[in-house]
Enzyme design. Structure first.
Site, PDB file in Angstrom:
ATOM      1  N   CYS A 318      34.778  49.856  31.505  1.00  0.00           N
ATOM      2  CA  CYS A 318      33.601  50.691  31.232  1.00  0.00           C
ATOM      3  C   CYS A 318      32.825  50.968  32.517  1.00  0.00           C
ATOM      4  CB  CYS A 318      32.705  50.033  30.188  1.00  0.00           C
ATOM      5  SG  CYS A 318      32.145  48.363  30.626  1.00  0.00           S
ATOM      6  N   HIS A 871      27.957  45.642  29.572  1.00  0.00           N
ATOM      7  CA  HIS A 871      28.668  46.883  29.228  1.00  0.00           C
ATOM      8  C   HIS A 871      27.984  48.061  29.911  1.00  0.00           C
ATOM      9  CE1 HIS A 871      31.163  49.630  27.027  1.00  0.00           C
ATOM     10  NE2 HIS A 871      30.141  50.182  26.403  1.00  0.00           N
TER      11      HIS A 871
END
Length: 925
Positions: A318, A871
């Site tokens: 990510c 994230h």
């Protein structure tokens, strides 16, 4: 054939799988086998085992009736079907083989099961086909377990014949195994075969270290390997390399991984069983709706869907996906890479990546801007990235900003229009105006660096250095690609230091003072002197304490406070202003502790607490009684009140009281005689003889330990070259009863991270404030000293940055992450950054530029969670639609503009507002 076991209830199945999973994953090691299982089948089984039998029974039904209802209504899934994960590959010269689809995502398409769990499912339900993969060690330290879902797929090129084949092999296999595999595929004599790293169809390296792994050799997915056969007639390698890498009538053979090999797609991103979407084998709870729908785009927009294509997460990628989306949605880059940019690729640049990085990025950008919304798996791009930047290889989480910095620099070198960089020597300023010097520096920079990246992203600083000794001023104008701004509410910093006296007048006390963040040690000493009411005849000696010892004295007043970390421990010692011929007596505390190994371990003396320091005159001989007298004075503030009348301690109290009275009268000389050199003055040695002898150990000039608690007064020999005299005091349990030593323990840190103040939470930090802090003058860090041409020495100069030339696209990095010796820390500070009309006009030092410097936000990356994990996502504005979207790997959804701002914002992308819009903005204001 064995008799089938009785069918288990859904609850029994769930508990059985849970127990097997916990046991298997607790013992997972390198080489173990995991199996891929279709996510859809897994969800069906979860629904089956999480149904409640109570919902399927009627009121008043019997136990027998309850059982019959359960058996009919609680229907389990059918046999396992992994066919969706695979596709068949055929070629003219090989039997059909099955391969995993390239775009599979763990947690969306499949989950990973330990072998024991897979075997149990097969025993219950049957089906398949089995897709086995091995556990490998990965990560920088090679100690992190991951499952190799996708083994390396390598293209083998046989020369001089021209045949080709494709093989799958684990990156943990050796070059020797690859050599053997190539010989088997092409039916070659191993003694006649060489294999080469054939990256970009060029011979990079002969792969002759047969014990080296492919991972260590930096071989990446879909890489070319040259298999070269020796011509026996001349005994050498004679085949010519084909630069275009094509071969007629090539054969294609797919070879299965060996049983000893294994494979990797997302790393044991199963992390011993847990998947990203909550499909943990240990968390066999009810199925969440989001698990079923994850990966769907869910976007409806006006007109074309171009630019709304997601990137699949290959396993902790990510960080890469968010950075790529911001770059591909930079309009200037989108136009450039969708047109014919190939003519600008610079394959000869030794600082570049032979054009491969630019080609991989351009290909990925075109896929993301193509019509349709099928998420793209960026495997080829990641393989190229890992080839040139091994720090980003594997499937660990990395810093999105660090990747951005590498990409911008790498793309620039691959697309540098300057094929032969000229050597240009900088000229001295010689009193010329800044504008002339800045233009000269910029022209010199462009003469060596000219690319789309420079056109769009590079600006120019004015950097001013001032020597702290001779005040020499040096001005340079340097290019920049992005701004890294600190997150600071104030220019001050709180520092806590414990102050000790060496004359016995007061116990230690901790003081917290405010000092300039970018100040120097003299600022800290000055603040402490005021806080602790330092007398005119005293000074403070600052020291860093590590491991109950003095690590270093911070005597240089120009040491930058930035070099002192928040988790350091500092002590300051009040000592008299003696001019010369003195040393520091360091008193190190020890107490008896049992060695490791249980109750039978031997006892030994171990350092503890905070050392004490006193000045000691070294004009004549120093005796053991002198040391005893000084240590008694140092410990006087800690003497318990009930021991004041103790016969062996009374004269110490009386002597100290007289000494304190003398100090109150300002008699520095008498004070010096009392606690600096115990034997000087009237009766120093006789006074020491009347004191209780403390268990002291003196370290002499030969590093020999001498016990000062026994024997008569004697002269001591110390090192003349060392600035310190070392003495240990061994605290027995009996001695500890006489003194309160808690003052010496738990020395506070310079600054402890704690909950953010309420005021700080309610008053957001402005991006303008961060910029002002970045541009504020500050001293260079000690490891980045400047060589002063006038002093001819390296100096810790003061540095001042000013913005001089701003780029079309301004990238701003918010420095949320900080590091120290013992911890990593993330700042969750909310920064109030403008989305429209980010006005930098007043921050540009070049006043000849009258154009208003206005910028508008169009993209940013976000980081959620802690350091090393968390994230990344991206918020991006499609300028054609004038609408914001959230890019979360493969999932894209529209968001409101007011939701763009959050405390997760990490890297901001601004575009310059065109002149006509700026004029309208000026008129509106």
């Amino acid at each position: 054939m064995t008799e089938a076991s009785p069918k288990l209830t859904p609850e029994e199945e769930k508990l059985t799988i849970r127990d097997i999973t916990v046991s298997a994953e607790a013992q997972t090691k390198e080489g173990d086998t995991f199996y891929l299982l279709n996510q859809r089948w897994w969800q069906e089984w979860l629904e089956y085992v999480n149904q409640s039998p109570a919902t399927n029974t009627n009121n008043g039904s019997s136990f027998e009736h309850h059982d019959s209802v359960d058996s009919s209504s609680l229907k389990g899934p059918s046999s396992i079907d992994n066919s969706d994960l695979l596709y068949e590959v055929t070629s003219d010269k090989s039997t059909p083989r099955t391969e995993l689809h390239e775009t599979l995502v763990e947690g969306t398409d499949f989950i990973l099961l330990p072998q024991e769990v897979w075997n149990q499912f097969c025993a219950w339900y049957g089906g398949g086909p089995p897709v086995a993969r091995k556990v490998i060690n990965s990560g920088v330290s090679k100690t992190e377990l991951s499952v190799e879902v996708y083994p390396l797929r390598l293209q083998l090129h046989l020369m001089p014949k021209g045949d080709r084949a494709t093989t799958r092999i684990s990156k943990k296999e050796t070059i020797g195994e690859l050599h053997k595999r190539a010989c088997e595929i092409f039916d070659l004599n191993p003694d006649q075969v060489y294999i080469w790293d054939y990256f970009s169809h060029r011979k990079h390296a002969l792969m002759n270290d047969m014990e080296k792994t492919l991972d260590d050799a930096n071989i990446q997915m879909d890489q070319d390997i040259l298999v070269e056969v020796i011509d026996n007639n001349i005994g050498s390698i004679t085949s010519s390399l084909r630069e275009n890498g094509t071969a007629d009538n090539g054969t294609l053979a797919f070879v299965e991984p060996s049983q000893s090999g294994f494979s990797i797609a997302g790393g044991l991103s199963a992390s011993k069983g847990s998947s990203r979407n909550g499909g943990s084998l240990q968390n066999l709870g009810s199925v969440r709706e989001t698990d079923k729908t994850y990966g769907s785009i869910g976007v409806s927009t006006r007109g074309s869907s171009c630019g709304l294509t997601g990137l699949l997460n290959l396993g902790n990628t990510c960080f890469m996906n968010s950075a790529i989306q911001c770059l591909v949605h930079t309009p200037e880059f989108a136009r450039y890479f969708r047109e014919d940019y190939y003519q600008e690729i610079n394959r000869q640049n030794p600082l570049g990546m032979v054009g491969e990085l630019a080609l991989a990025f351009g290909e990925l950008l075109r896929k993301l801007w193509a019509p349709g919304r099928t998420p793209v798996a960026p495997r080829p791009f990641k393989a190229k990235l890992a080839r040139f930047a091994p720090q980003f290889s594997g499937y660990n989480q990395h810093d999105s900003q660090e990747l951005l910095a590498f990409l911008l620099d790498g793309l620039h070198e691959d697309l540098n229009r300057v094929k032969h960089k000229p050597y240009i020597k900088s000229k001295d300023a010689d009193g010329r105006p800044d504008e002339e010097i800045a233009d000269e520096y910029w022209a010199n920079h462009i003469a060596r660096n000219d690319s789309i990246i420079v056109d769009v992203c590079q600006g120019q600083y004015k950097s001013t250095l001032v020597c702290p000794v001779c005040n020499k001023i040096s001005v340079t104008f340097d290019p920049f690609m992005y701004l890294s701004l600190p997150l600071q509410f104030t220019s001050n910093r709180s520092m806590t230091v414990t102050v000790f006296t060496c004359d016995g007048s007061a116990p230690p006390a901790a003081y917290t003072v405010a000092v300039p963040k970018q100040g120097r040690c003299r600022d800290l000493i000055q603040a402490l002197a005021i806080a602790c009411s330092l007398k005119h005849n005293e000074k403070l000696l600052l020291a860093e304490i590590r491991g109950h010892n003095i690590y270093q004295y911070l005597e240089d007043p120009l040491i930058s406070l930035a070099s002192i970390r928040d988790d350091d421990h500092l002590a300051a010692y009040k000592i008299p202003k003696l001019v010369k011929n003195t040393k520091f007596l360091q008193l190190i505390h020890r107490r008896e502790e049992r060695e490791t190994g249980g109750a039978q371990g031997a006892m030994s003396w171990k350092p503890y607490g905070t050392p004490l320091v006193s000045s000691i005159l070294c004009e004549d001989v120093i005796t053991s009684d002198d040391i005893q007298s000084i240590v008694h004075t140092l410990l006087l503030p800690m003497l318990r009140a009930e021991n004041v009348g103790h016969p062996s301690l009374t004269s110490s109290r009386t002597s100290a009281a007289a000494s304190e009275s003398s100090r109150a009268a300002g008699l520095t000389e008498e004070c010096t005689e009392t606690y600096v050199s115990g034997r000087h003055g009237n009766g120093g040695s006789s006074r020491a003889r009347n004191l209780q002898k403390l268990p002291l150990v003196f370290v002499d000039e030969n590093n020999v330990c001498i016990d000062l608690s026994v024997g008569e007064d004697k002269a001591l020999k110390y090192s003349s070259s060392s600035p310190s005299i070392l003495v240990f005091i061994d605290w027995s349990k009996k001695l500890l009863k006489n003194y309160d030593t808690h003052y010496l323990e738990n020395l506070p840190e310079v600054s402890r991270y704690g909950p953010t103040a309420k005021k700080a939470r309610t008053e957001p930090l402005s991006l303008y404030t961060c910029l002002e802090s970045f541009l504020r003058e500050e001293p260079l860090v000690p490891e980045d000293m400047w060589y002063c041409p006038r002093c001819k020495e390296r100096r810790q100069a003061s540095k001042k940055l000013d913005l001089w030339r701003l780029p079309e696209v301004l990238v701003i990095h918010l420095k949320r992450f900080s590091y120290s010796r013992s911890m990593k820390h993330k700042l969750e500070t909310f920064v109030n950054f403008p989305i429209h009309d980010f006005d930098l006009t007043n921050y540009v030092a070049n006043k000849n530029n009258s154009q208003r410097q206005l910028y508008e936000l169009y993209a940013l990356t976000n980081h959620y969670g802690g350091m090393g994990s968390g994230h990344y996502t991206a918020h991006i504005k499609l300028l054609d639609e004038n609408r914001w979207y959230n890019f979360d790997d493969s999932h894209i959804s529209p968001i409101n503009e007011e939701d763009v701002k959050s405390a997760a914002a990490y890297v901001l992308f601004y575009r310059r507002v065109k002149a006509d819009k700026a004029i309208l903005s000026i008129g509106a204001s």
